[in-house]
Design an enzyme around this catalytic site. Structure first.
Site, PDB file in Angstrom:
ATOM      1  N   THR A 123      -9.879 -10.171  43.097  1.00 37.65           N
ATOM      2  CA  THR A 123     -10.172 -11.568  42.764  1.00 37.65           C
ATOM      3  C   THR A 123     -11.629 -11.757  42.351  1.00 37.65           C
ATOM      4  OG1 THR A 123      -8.437 -12.484  44.168  1.00 37.65           O
ATOM      5  CG2 THR A 123     -10.293 -13.921  43.670  1.00 37.65           C
ATOM      6  N   GLU A 134      -6.882 -19.107  25.913  1.00 37.02           N
ATOM      7  CA  GLU A 134      -6.728 -17.661  25.849  1.00 37.02           C
ATOM      8  C   GLU A 134      -5.417 -17.328  25.156  1.00 37.02           C
ATOM      9  OE1 GLU A 134      -7.375 -15.861  29.666  1.00 37.02           O
ATOM     10  OE2 GLU A 134      -9.275 -16.896  29.975  1.00 37.02           O
ATOM     11  N   HIS A 178      -5.031  -4.430  29.877  1.00 33.45           N
ATOM     12  CA  HIS A 178      -5.905  -5.416  29.250  1.00 33.45           C
ATOM     13  C   HIS A 178      -6.437  -4.826  27.950  1.00 33.45           C
ATOM     14  CE1 HIS A 178      -9.063  -8.343  28.567  1.00 33.45           C
ATOM     15  NE2 HIS A 178      -8.532  -9.087  29.519  1.00 33.45           N
ATOM     16  N   ARG A 220      -0.836 -10.091  25.382  1.00 33.78           N
ATOM     17  CA  ARG A 220      -1.684  -8.950  25.692  1.00 33.78           C
ATOM     18  C   ARG A 220      -1.040  -7.609  25.373  1.00 33.78           C
ATOM     19  NH1 ARG A 220      -4.652 -10.437  31.459  1.00 33.78           N
ATOM     20  NH2 ARG A 220      -6.184 -11.886  30.565  1.00 33.78           N
ATOM     21  N   HIS A 236      -4.535  -2.979  34.021  1.00 32.29           N
ATOM     22  CA  HIS A 236      -5.182  -4.187  34.514  1.00 32.29           C
ATOM     23  C   HIS A 236      -4.409  -4.894  35.612  1.00 32.29           C
ATOM     24  CE1 HIS A 236      -7.755  -7.675  34.447  1.00 32.29           C
ATOM     25  NE2 HIS A 236      -6.797  -8.477  34.018  1.00 32.29           N
ATOM     26  N   ARG A 263       2.303 -10.693  31.675  1.00 34.02           N
ATOM     27  CA  ARG A 263       1.661 -11.864  32.290  1.00 34.02           C
ATOM     28  C   ARG A 263       0.886 -12.693  31.255  1.00 34.02           C
ATOM     29  NH1 ARG A 263      -3.485 -12.887  34.379  1.00 34.02           N
ATOM     30  NH2 ARG A 263      -4.149 -10.729  34.103  1.00 34.02           N
TER      31      ARG A 263
END
Length: 511
Positions: free
Chosen positions: A39, A110, A224, A268, A328, A363
């Site tokens: 985090t 994003e 990522h 992504r 990631h 995600r």
């Protein structure tokens, strides 16, 4: 009741705070120090709905599209419905999200989001701000905190969790509990190149597997797209592309449009594969060009990235910087219902450790912090509720690991595999179970991993316990990837082997 929360990121600390505020006795156990984990490294923000131009329905739609239609609509609905309360709670606990001159929250966009709906703190230091605020909040309570404690196993009797077994300073200890919440993060260090901090070795998922809990979707590891391809792993936030930065090849061409009409703001998995293919084709890393944003904007909006890129010898205000994909975020994990319950009575899983169904095969950016907060709170609220005798949704699959004594019976090669080491496992996963996968490569990886598992000795040190966890999760991941024959989201099958992209230096740590 006495509740043990294993992990100290946004999901674990949210669960711990809500559990204590509900009157439960709580012990937080963390592998490092309170506030360590993934985090604190999150540069991206928290997605949510903040104005009349946006809606929870649209946020849900974007999440489902990014998840390649494998997300659970009910879980996504919970995420976007509960999200506003959890963001307000973070603000109340002291997270200072960035605001404009009039005091309104600054909203960023994003990839794969249809609206600007992401809040940040400190520009690109959102995770650090959240981690600090929640850790401080926990310290203000009478919650027991056990630091530098490694989770060895869950204690299970008569189908219910009874506590955990820990390794502290080389000594095994047992902690009894009425319920256990696993929030130990993902398994980024399965791979040679990862954004995950040292210590993210899938300990909670591995312990749950050994205890017999159901897991699924481990084949969906998100890579990522943009990690600085110079020195130790350092993530360059997707928000940089959201502000207008572009990805270019050696000639200056924006090549991602060859793969998707949204270019740099495609999902992504698409962007990562495009970068990998281009890097292999040209024999060098691709470039992220943020020069159009200017030195002042880059320093103000992305202070951490600005500092690190300059420390690595780049002036990204005037020159493009080399980037590469890296492992990631794990979309799969321990199967849970909508309240974090697993298939073992009294055992909950939240955050990246859990497979809630929100992320599907890929995600959506900035949904991870939101998921941790939402489902951490829901798990805490369900602690005192009767354990359900039926499930609101079926668990989709369960991986049963082979006994470590069982050697692979389908190896079709003359030579024995290379001697096991963590680095060898990480290279194998990167090359054969990474961005681009083949049937033969997955089968070979699975056979090698099973041979390694059969030959490892009883672990004694913390590192050896981590290695066993990584081997177990590598077997589960390779098996899941081999079983899913169709390409979807982050799981991409190709007919012929494709060279895995490399980077200038092995990425085994995080700055």
């Amino acid at each position: 009741m006495h509740v043990i929360v294993v992990g100290a990121g946004i999901a674990g600390l949210t669960a711990a705070l809500h559990a204590r505020e509900s009157g439960h006795a709580v012990t937080v156990v963390t592998k490092g120090r309170l506030g360590d984990g993934s985090t604190r490294y999150a540069q991206g923000g928290v997605a949510g709905v903040y104005g009349a131009a946006d809606s929870a329905a649209q946020h849900a739609a974007d999440t489902l599209v990014a998840g390649a239609d494998l997300s659970d609509p009910a879980a996504v609905d919970v995420l976007v419905t509960d999200g506003a309360a959890r963001i307000a709670e973070l603000i109340a606990r002291g997270v200072a999200f960035d605001r404009d001159a009039d005091g309104a929250l600054l909203l960023g966009r994003e990839a794969a989001h249809s609206h600007a709906r992401i809040v940040h703190a400190g520009g690109d230091a959102t995770g650090a701000a959240i981690s600090q605020a929640l850790a401080d909040a926990v310290r203000r309570t009478d919650t027991a905190i056990v630091e530098d404690a490694f989770l060895l196993d869950l204690l299970v009797a008569d189908g219910a969790v009874r506590g955990i077994r820990l390794l502290i300073d080389g000594v095994q200890r047992q902690l009894d509990a009425d319920a256990v919440v696993l929030a130990t993060g993902g398994a980024g260090h399965l791979y040679a190149h990862t954004t995950n901090p040292v210590g993210i070795t899938g300990d909670g998922i591995a312990a749950a597997l050994r205890a017999g809990a159901a897991v699924s979707d481990l084949e969906f590891m998100q890579f990522h797209p943009t990690v600085l391809a110079a020195g130790p792993a350092f993530l360059v936030s997707e928000a940089v592309r959201g502000e207008g930065a572009t990805l270019i090849d050696g000639t200056g061409r924006r090549f991602v449009f060859d793969s998707h009409p949204d270019g740099e703001l495609a999902p992504r998995d698409v962007v990562s594969r495009a970068i990998a293919r281009q890097a292999v084709a040209q024999g060098s890393p691709v470039l992220l060009d943020a020069t159009m944003l200017g030195a002042e904007e880059l320093a103000q909006r992305f202070p951490t990235i600005d500092r690190v890129t300059r420390e690595r010898g780049f002036d990204w205000a005037f020159e493009p910087i080399p980037v590469t994909p890296a492992a990631h975020y794990l979309m799969g994990g321990i199967d849970t219902d909508l309240d974090g319950r697993t298939t073992i009575r009294g055992l909950f899983a939240v955050g990246e450790t859990a497979r809630t169904g929100v992320h599907g095969a890929n995600r959506l950016a900035s949904n991870s912090l939101l998921e941790g907060a939402v489902f951490g709170a829901r798990a805490a609220a369900a602690l005192a509720a009767p354990w359900p005798t039926t499930r609101s949704r079926p668990f989709r699959s369960q991986f049963t690991p082979l006994p470590t004594s069982a050697r692979s019976s389908n190896r079709d090669r003359n030579a024995e595999p290379a001697e096991f080491s963590r680095a060898a496992l990480q290279r194998l996963m990167w090359e054969q179970v990474g961005l681009l996968r083949t049937d033969a490569g997955l089968a070979d990886a699975l056979a090698t991993i099973r041979d390694w598992r059969a030959g490892v000795s009883e672990p004694r040190t913390l590192a050896e316990h981590e290695d066993l966890n990584l081997l177990l999760l590598a077997e589960a991941t390779a098996a899941a990837a081999l079983a899913r024959t169709a390409s979807v989201g982050a799981h991409f099958r190709v007919a012929e082997p494709v060279e895995a992209p490399g980077v200038e230096a092995p990425i085994l740590e995080t700055v």
